[in-house]
Design an enzyme around this catalytic site. Structure first.
Site, mmCIF file in Angstrom:
data_model
loop_
_atom_site.group_PDB
_atom_site.id
_atom_site.type_symbol
_atom_site.label_atom_id
_atom_site.label_comp_id
_atom_site.label_asym_id
_atom_site.label_seq_id
_atom_site.Cartn_x
_atom_site.Cartn_y
_atom_site.Cartn_z
ATOM 1 N N HIS A 1 14.026 -2.924 3.741
ATOM 2 C CA HIS A 1 12.616 -2.743 4.056
ATOM 3 C C HIS A 1 12.015 -4.102 4.407
ATOM 4 C CE1 HIS A 1 11.924 1.316 1.779
ATOM 5 N NE2 HIS A 1 13.062 1.307 2.468
ATOM 6 N N GLU B 1 9.502 -5.844 3.341
ATOM 7 C CA GLU B 1 9.187 -6.742 2.235
ATOM 8 C C GLU B 1 10.444 -7.371 1.649
ATOM 9 O OE1 GLU B 1 6.010 -3.443 2.126
ATOM 10 O OE2 GLU B 1 8.135 -3.609 2.598
ATOM 11 N N CYS C 1 6.316 0.429 -0.928
ATOM 12 C CA CYS C 1 6.948 1.573 -1.581
ATOM 13 C C CYS C 1 7.374 1.147 -2.992
ATOM 14 C CB CYS C 1 8.153 2.038 -0.762
ATOM 15 S SG CYS C 1 9.602 0.955 -0.915
ATOM 16 N N CYS D 1 10.019 -1.722 -2.998
ATOM 17 C CA CYS D 1 9.452 -3.010 -2.593
ATOM 18 C C CYS D 1 8.487 -3.533 -3.640
ATOM 19 C CB CYS D 1 8.773 -2.883 -1.240
ATOM 20 S SG CYS D 1 9.965 -2.570 0.089
#
Length: 158
Positions: A55, A57, A85, A88
């Site tokens: 992801h 991040e 999310c 993250c």
């Protein structure tokens, strides 16, 4: 938010679109800033790398930590194009930046098919109630390693 912070968020949003246009993953981007300078950036690369943890991040945290030579983001700010999310969010807390700015909300993400609500619902459930079975085994052997860690003299806590 000041002009400089706005520029950092616009860069995170630009990265989100760039990754999307390159078919690397979903429309998410992130930059990490220290002392007014970008030290890490990333976009969602789940599709490009076949890595469900890639992801924006997480990619940005990895780059920023490498830049700093540290596993923590002390004194840093994280700018992400969407509310993080649960995965993250966990990575952010482990990395310990001083502040997080986000643009889109998790509700916005859910509207386009990125609904993390089921993960948020799973977290408070007991292990036996979760949709993915969580089954204990090997604890005695694993506790031996924990005991070694507890007695180890030259360890770095984090």
């Amino acid at each position: 938010m000041g002009k400089l912070e706005n520029e950092f968020m616009l860069e995170a949003i630009r990265l989100s679109k760039e990754g999307l246009m390159n078919n690397e993953g979903g429309p998410f981007g992130c930059v990490i800033v220290k002392d007014g300078k970008i030290i890490g950036k990333g976009n969602n690369q789940v599709l490009a790398t076949n890595d469900p943890t890639a992801h924006a991040e997480v990619v940005a945290i990895r780059e920023a930590c490498k830049t700093l030579g540290s596993f923590q983001l002390e004194g840093c700010e994280l700018y992400t194009s969407c509310e993080p999310c649960p995965m993250c969010l966990g990575a952010i807390y482990w990395a310990r930046p001083q502040k997080v700015y986000y643009a889109n909300t998790r509700e916005d993400a859910a509207k386009i098919g990125f609904d993390d609500d089921f993960i948020y619902q799973e977290i408070p459930l007991s292990l036996s109630e979760r949709h993915i079975p969580m089954l204990p085994m090997g604890r005695e052997q694993a506790l031996e390693v924990f005991k070694f860690w507890a007695e180890k003299g030259n360890k770095s806590l984090y």
